[in-house]
Design an enzyme around this catalytic site. Structure first.
Site, short mmCIF file in Angstrom:
data_model
loop_
_atom_site.label_atom_id
_atom_site.label_comp_id
_atom_site.label_asym_id
_atom_site.label_seq_id
_atom_site.Cartn_x
_atom_site.Cartn_y
_atom_site.Cartn_z
N GLU A 125 2.36 28.65 51.30
CA GLU A 125 2.69 29.07 53.06
C GLU A 125 1.13 29.74 53.08
O GLU A 125 0.32 30.27 52.63
CB GLU A 125 3.50 29.63 52.38
CG GLU A 125 3.38 31.12 53.80
CD GLU A 125 4.04 29.98 54.93
OE1 GLU A 125 3.96 29.44 55.46
OE2 GLU A 125 5.10 31.22 55.76
N GLU A 126 0.53 29.39 55.10
CA GLU A 126 -0.41 29.65 55.84
C GLU A 126 -1.44 28.46 55.31
O GLU A 126 -2.22 28.95 54.81
CB GLU A 126 -0.94 31.14 55.90
CG GLU A 126 0.54 31.86 56.27
CD GLU A 126 0.81 31.78 57.69
OE1 GLU A 126 0.06 30.68 57.94
OE2 GLU A 126 1.82 32.24 57.94
N LEU A 127 -1.30 27.12 55.33
CA LEU A 127 -2.17 26.41 54.22
C LEU A 127 -3.23 26.50 54.96
O LEU A 127 -4.07 26.52 54.06
CB LEU A 127 -2.07 24.91 54.67
CG LEU A 127 -2.36 23.77 53.79
CD1 LEU A 127 -1.97 23.97 52.16
CD2 LEU A 127 -1.69 22.32 54.21
N SER A 186 3.01 24.47 54.32
CA SER A 186 3.40 24.94 55.59
C SER A 186 2.58 25.62 56.27
O SER A 186 1.45 26.72 56.00
CB SER A 186 4.84 25.86 55.65
OG SER A 186 4.55 27.46 54.47
#
Length: 200
Positions: A140-142, A170
């Protein structure tokens, strides 16, 4: 999972093609990017427990690891998203959760969704499961991670022991086109499904 609940009632129509692609086993990597309010995290937070429960019915003991770069951001973000997804699936009674260690456990089989901060990618070598294998990964929050090499290091450490893997990445695309995450999702890859969404 309640028989009365339809997955199409939970996930936004924009994500139906992603869901069908996952069911058909067409890709390994799912890169979902777009602005805030695009429900991409809600989709992934539902898709992981749903997939694990389907796997259980098919005799596959799949597990999941959810990563954010900074560990103290897990509780208020991805942990809550998974909790929301389980509730939306009508499956609260089938899962237990704890904060230390931070995880969800599927009661019928003991399958686990665990959460990790990634201060150093090499730490992932200590991630083990006593049963089954890690089929699902979620970054998450790549764009907060150090780069694609860090992501690959994690994947090499965690993705083993199974025949099918699903990796979600994402993020909200940074303004700079040269940011490594923006560059990554624009590189053609046959093993990847890219999906861009917004609040609409």
């Amino acid at each position: 999972m309640s028989e009365a609940i339809q997955l199409t009632d939970i996930i936004a129509p924009a994500f139906y093609p992603v869901h069908w692609d996952i069911l058909d086993g067409k890709h390994t990597y799912y890169d979902l990017y777009g602005g805030r309010g695009s429900t991409k995290s809600s989709f992934i937070g539902t898709e992981i427990p749903f997939g694990m429960m389907v796997d259980a019915k098919n005799g596959v003991h799949s597990n999941a690891v959810v990563f954010r770069k900074v560990g103290n951001t897990l509780r208020e973000s991805v942990f809550e998203q998974i909790a929301w997804g389980i509730a939306a699936l009508g499956a609260i009674d089938m899962w237990t959760s704890s904060l230390s260690p931070m995880q969800f456990v599927y009661k019928p089989t003991g399958q686990k969704i665990i959460f990790r901060g990634l201060d150093k990618a090499k730490k992932t070598k200590s991630i083990k499961t006593s049963r089954g294998y890690f089929k699902y990964l979620w970054f998450e929050e790549l764009d907060e991670f150090a780069g694609i090499e860090e992501i690959r290091t994690v994947q090499q450490s965690v993705l083993r022991g199974g025949s099918k893997f699903i990796v979600f990445k994402s993020f909200n695309p940074p303004i700079s086109r040269s940011n490594w995450a923006n560059v990554h999702v624009n590189e053609p890859r046959e093993d990847s499904f890219r999906h861009k969404s917004d609040y609409l």
